[in-house]
Design a protein around this motif. Structure first.
Motif, PDB file in Angstrom:
ATOM      1  N   TRP A   1       0.826  -1.205   0.000  1.00  0.00           N
ATOM      2  CA  TRP A   1       0.000   0.000   0.000  1.00  0.00           C
ATOM      3  C   TRP A   1       0.863   1.258   0.000  1.00  0.00           C
ATOM      4  O   TRP A   1       0.553   2.234  -0.698  1.00  0.00           O
ATOM      5  CB  TRP A   1      -0.958   0.003   1.192  1.00  0.00           C
ATOM      6  N   PHE A   2       1.944   1.264   0.770  1.00  0.00           N
ATOM      7  CA  PHE A   2       2.827   2.432   0.778  1.00  0.00           C
ATOM      8  C   PHE A   2       3.450   2.648  -0.601  1.00  0.00           C
ATOM      9  O   PHE A   2       3.610   3.794  -1.042  1.00  0.00           O
ATOM     10  CB  PHE A   2       3.924   2.269   1.832  1.00  0.00           C
TER      11      PHE A   2
ATOM     12  N   LEU B   1       0.833   4.250  -2.764  1.00  0.00           N
ATOM     13  CA  LEU B   1       0.499   5.606  -2.341  1.00  0.00           C
ATOM     14  C   LEU B   1       1.666   6.584  -2.459  1.00  0.00           C
ATOM     15  O   LEU B   1       1.476   7.798  -2.354  1.00  0.00           O
ATOM     16  CB  LEU B   1       0.012   5.590  -0.890  1.00  0.00           C
ATOM     17  N   SER B   2       2.862   6.073  -2.687  1.00  0.00           N
ATOM     18  CA  SER B   2       4.052   6.928  -2.632  1.00  0.00           C
ATOM     19  C   SER B   2       4.084   8.057  -3.654  1.00  0.00           C
ATOM     20  O   SER B   2       4.492   9.178  -3.312  1.00  0.00           O
ATOM     21  CB  SER B   2       5.320   6.074  -2.755  1.00  0.00           C
TER      22      SER B   2
ATOM     23  N   LEU C   1       1.881  10.802  -2.362  1.00  0.00           N
ATOM     24  CA  LEU C   1       2.362  11.155  -1.031  1.00  0.00           C
ATOM     25  C   LEU C   1       3.657  11.953  -1.113  1.00  0.00           C
ATOM     26  O   LEU C   1       3.853  12.930  -0.363  1.00  0.00           O
ATOM     27  CB  LEU C   1       2.576   9.874  -0.218  1.00  0.00           C
TER      28      LEU C   1
END
Length: 334
Positions: free
Chosen positions: A114-115, A118-119, A122
């Protein structure tokens, strides 16, 4: 640092030390390092970077998952539609109670995935106002603790894990972009110590509620302790140049760290299975009089050692999948 973090993870799952997270918060450090590497990679087109990260993660996961799922099926488990999470772990893959020790570690892969997704947005938000966005990354975990109770399901668990380690991931952005190096010690050190104090105090003060002071069971304490710890660790590197690069002069140690980093996914995925298989293997040792007389078969340290032997076997037997996922020539050792 990632190699040390992996050793600490295996030690924690062997001995169950509640204090291990206070001494060395492995998961916070691993997310911080991953955030740094992700920010570096995003100097290239975002879509290709995300696609490459997902491609390097999923084949080792599928290879390992084939063994785990097959074993659970043999032991009477029958999956439903949620088996799709064994294909892409955007949620916690389902599993039987019999195999829980093997699959419970997948929360890290799910959170990492997920990170990665989303990076790109973000990182753009972070670069607009880094000194505002970074401390704000602790707000979600506070909200989930005091304002809104997340549902006890896959969505809630995923959201809570993302909130817990969001600061560490974005801190990796700050380290890569040089934001940490530009901050003054008078601002960084007191705030980091305050985060450490709050995290440890919360964990110790709520032992009755959680039944332990283990940070892995207390998200708010984990978030603040990891934030303070990883900030000081990365700041000492960025501002003072304090790091472990000098250890590379030791050829054998440097070689070992190279293997750990090139096979990090394999080590993480297979270490619990190695510890599980070490138990019946040691039981067989009791049947050999010489082993019973001269080996500490009932020691957890012996279990730890046998576990690492089996992890080494896993690296040799299965690590090549990481090479294939990375579009490299398969090798026994990198």
């Amino acid at each position: 640092m990632r190699a040390v973090a992996l050793v600490r993870v295996v030690a924690y799952h062997t001995f169950g030390w509640a204090w291990a997270g206070l001494v060395f918060p492995s998961m916070g450090i691993m997310f911080g390092l991953a955030g740094t590497l992700m920010a570096k990679s995003l100097e290239r087109p975002a879509l290709s970077v995300v696609r490459g990260r997902v491609r390097r993660l999923l084949p080792p996961f599928w290879f390992w998952g084939a063994f785990v799922v097959a074993a659970m099926l043999v032991h009477g488990w029958m999956p439903d539609w949620r088996i799709v999470y064994w294909v892409v772990p955007l949620g916690d893959p389902p599993g039987s109670a019999w195999g829980e020790q093997a699959w419970e570690i997948l929360w890290y892969l799910r959170t990492y995935l997920w990170f990665v997704l989303l990076s790109p947005p973000l990182l753009r938000v972070f670069r607009r106002a880094p000194t505002v966005v970074l401390p704000a990354c602790l707000v979600p975990v506070v909200v989930l603790q005091y304002v809104w109770q997340v549902p006890d399901d896959r969505f809630g668990t995923c959201l809570l894990d993302l909130a817990t380690y969001l600061f560490c991931w974005v801190l990796g952005f700050a380290h890569r972009d040089g934001v940490l190096a530009r901050l003054r010690p008078a601002a960084v050190v007191p705030l980091s110590l305050a985060a450490l104090a709050y995290g440890s105090r919360y964990a110790l003060a709520h032992q009755g509620e959680y039944g332990t002071y283990d940070l892995d069971d207390i998200p708010l304490a984990q978030a603040f302790w990891s934030a303070g710890y990883v900030t000081l660790l990365m700041y000492s590197k960025a501002r003072l140049g304090v790091g472990l690069a000098g250890l590379a002069r030791h050829r054998r140690l440097d070689r070992l760290v190279t293997v750990f980093n090139a096979r990090a996914v394999t080590i993480y995925l297979w270490h619990e299975l190695a510890l599980i298989l070490a138990v019946p293997l040691i039981d067989r040792f009791w049947q050999v009089p010489a082993f019973e007389a001269y080996l500490p078969l009932d020691s957890q340290w012996f279990l730890f050692g046998v576990g690492w032997v089996l992890i080494a076997v896993s690296v040799l037997a299965c690590g090549w999948v990481e090479d294939v996922a990375g579009r490299k020539r398969p090798r026994l050792l990198p």
